[in-house]
Design a protein around this motif. Structure first.
Motif, PDB file in Angstrom:
ATOM      1  N   ASP A  25       0.839  -1.201   0.000  1.00 34.53           N
ATOM      2  CA  ASP A  25       0.000   0.000   0.000  1.00 34.53           C
ATOM      3  C   ASP A  25       0.879   1.257   0.000  1.00 34.53           C
ATOM      4  N   VAL A  26       0.221   2.401  -0.148  1.00 37.11           N
ATOM      5  CA  VAL A  26       0.962   3.662  -0.333  1.00 37.11           C
ATOM      6  C   VAL A  26       1.911   3.942   0.833  1.00 37.11           C
ATOM      7  N   GLU A  27       1.423   3.704   2.056  1.00 38.46           N
ATOM      8  CA  GLU A  27       2.263   3.993   3.225  1.00 38.46           C
ATOM      9  C   GLU A  27       3.498   3.077   3.260  1.00 38.46           C
ATOM     10  N   ALA A  28       3.279   1.805   2.953  1.00 39.21           N
ATOM     11  CA  ALA A  28       4.405   0.856   2.955  1.00 39.21           C
ATOM     12  C   ALA A  28       5.408   1.193   1.860  1.00 39.21           C
ATOM     13  N   ILE A  29       4.911   1.653   0.712  1.00 40.04           N
ATOM     14  CA  ILE A  29       5.815   2.035  -0.384  1.00 40.04           C
ATOM     15  C   ILE A  29       6.704   3.201   0.062  1.00 40.04           C
ATOM     16  N   ALA A  37       1.894  13.489   4.996  1.00 41.18           N
ATOM     17  CA  ALA A  37       1.788  12.340   5.910  1.00 41.18           C
ATOM     18  C   ALA A  37       3.094  11.555   6.029  1.00 41.18           C
ATOM     19  N   ASN A  38       3.779  11.328   4.895  1.00 44.38           N
ATOM     20  CA  ASN A  38       5.023  10.547   4.945  1.00 44.38           C
ATOM     21  C   ASN A  38       6.110  11.273   5.744  1.00 44.38           C
ATOM     22  N   ILE A  39       6.130  12.597   5.629  1.00 46.08           N
ATOM     23  CA  ILE A  39       7.145  13.379   6.345  1.00 46.08           C
ATOM     24  C   ILE A  39       6.773  13.500   7.826  1.00 46.08           C
ATOM     25  N   GLN A  40       5.487  13.667   8.096  1.00 50.80           N
ATOM     26  CA  GLN A  40       5.012  13.692   9.483  1.00 50.80           C
ATOM     27  C   GLN A  40       5.399  12.394  10.201  1.00 50.80           C
ATOM     28  N   LYS A  41       5.241  11.272   9.498  1.00 50.78           N
ATOM     29  CA  LYS A  41       5.577   9.968  10.087  1.00 50.78           C
ATOM     30  C   LYS A  41       7.066   9.904  10.451  1.00 50.78           C
ATOM     31  N   LEU A  42       7.896  10.415   9.549  1.00 47.60           N
ATOM     32  CA  LEU A  42       9.340  10.431   9.784  1.00 47.60           C
ATOM     33  C   LEU A  42       9.697  11.308  10.984  1.00 47.60           C
ATOM     34  N   LEU A  43       9.023  12.455  11.088  1.00 43.44           N
ATOM     35  CA  LEU A  43       9.273  13.363  12.217  1.00 43.44           C
ATOM     36  C   LEU A  43       8.871  12.696  13.534  1.00 43.44           C
ATOM     37  N   VAL A  44       7.771  11.934  13.499  1.00 40.44           N
ATOM     38  CA  VAL A  44       7.299  11.289  14.730  1.00 40.44           C
ATOM     39  C   VAL A  44       8.240  10.157  15.150  1.00 40.44           C
TER      40      VAL A  44
END
Lengths: 134, 105
Positions: free
Chosen positions: A33-37, B86-93
Motif C-alpha cells: 500500500d501507499v504507506e508501505a511504499i 503524511a510521509n514526512i510527518q511519520k518520519l518526524l514522529v
C-alpha cells in the motif's frame, strides 16, 4: 517463487534517487500500500546514503543493491566495500541531544519489519532489510 | 527529482519563511544548508519551514535542520515546521523530531 534484481550503483549522491524510484516501482507492482511504499522508499534511500557517505573509499567505487521479490515480502540487501564500522558502537539517537548524523540506521530499523546490519572495520557494511505485505 | 526553495522575510512575524518544493535528499540537501546559512547570516531570526509542497525528506535533510537548530539556539531563535505531508510527518514522529520542530500552540 521469487525474483532477484541486482543493481550496481556508483557511490555518488545523484544516483540515490534512481534506486529510490526503482524500488518504489517494484514495491508498487507487488501490491504494497501507499504507506508501505513510502517506508520502503525511505529505508532504501537511507541504506544507499549510508553506502555513499560512509561506505565507499572513493566515489568511483560502486555499491551493490539486491532486491529479492517474494510473493508476500520484499528483501533488500545493500552492500558496500568501504571502511565499515563497529556496530557495537552504534547509539540510537537521543531526542534530548539531537545530532546531525546517525538518524539513517534508526529510520531503517523503524520502518522495516526485519533489519540486520553486518559491519566490520575495514570490511564494509551489509544492510539486509525485509518488509512484509500486510 | 529536484528541489526549489522559495524564501522571504516576513517582517511582521520577524521570521524567515522557507517553502521548499520537491525532494530534499542526499543530492539536494546542501541547497537547504546553503539557503539556511545565507538567510541566518543576513539576519538572525526564527525560521518557519512550510513543507506544504515538500514531497520527500531523508536523514540528510533532517540532519541539516537539526544542525541549524543547534546553531540558532545560541541566538535564542528557533525553527518550526508546518504543513508536513503524511510521509514526512511519520518520519518526524518516529525520530522524535516532531517534539522539537512541530509547534502545536
Amino acid at each position: 517463487m521469487s525474483d532477484l534484481l541486482k543493481l550496481s550503483v556508483p557511490a555518488k549522491p545523484e544516483y540515490v534517487s534512481l534506486v529510490r524510484l526503482a524500488i518504489s516501482s517494484v514495491a508498487n507492482t507487488i501490491g504494497f500500500d501507499v504507506e508501505a511504499i513510502e517506508d520502503i522508499k525511505i529505508a532504501m534511500a537511507e541504506a544507499c546514503n549510508n553506502a555513499v557517505l560512509h561506505g565507499c573509499k572513493e566515489c568511483s567505487e560502486n555499491y551493490e543493491v539486491e532486491v529479492c521479490v517474494n510473493e508476500n515480502s520484499l528483501l533488500i540487501i545493500v552492500k558496500d566495500n568501504g571502511k565499515g564500522y563497529n556496530s557495537l558502537n552504534y547509539k540510537e539517537p537521543d531526542i534530548n541531544c539531537p545530532k546531525e548524523g546517525g538518524l539513517g540506521i534508526f529510520i531503517i530499523k523503524s520502518l522495516m519489519d526485519d533489519v540486520e546490519i553486518y559491519s566490520e572495520n575495514g570490511k564494509g557494511t551489509t544492510i539486509r532489510m525485509k518488509k512484509n505485505i500486510q | 527529482m529536484s528541489l526549489d526553495i522559495k524564501s522571504y522575510d516576513n517582517e511582521d512575524a520577524r521570521k524567515w519563511i522557507l517553502e521548499p518544493k520537491g525532494d530534499i535528499d542526499i543530492a539536494s540537501a546542501t541547497q537547504l544548508k546553503e539557503t539556511l546559512g545565507n538567510l541566518l547570516e543576513k539576519k538572525a531570526q526564527d525560521i518557519l519551514l512550510d513543507f506544504r509542497q515538500l514531497d520527500y525528506i531523508d536523514s540528510t535533510g533532517l540532519g541539516i535542520i537539526i544542525g541549524a537548530h543547534g546553531k540558532m539556539k545560541e541566538s535564542g531563535n528557533r525553527i518550526t515546521i508546518i504543513n508536513p505531508k503524511a510521509n514526512i510527518q511519520k518520519l518526524l514522529v518516529i525520530t522524535g523530531l516532531d517534539k522539537i520542530f512541530i509547534d502545536l500552540s
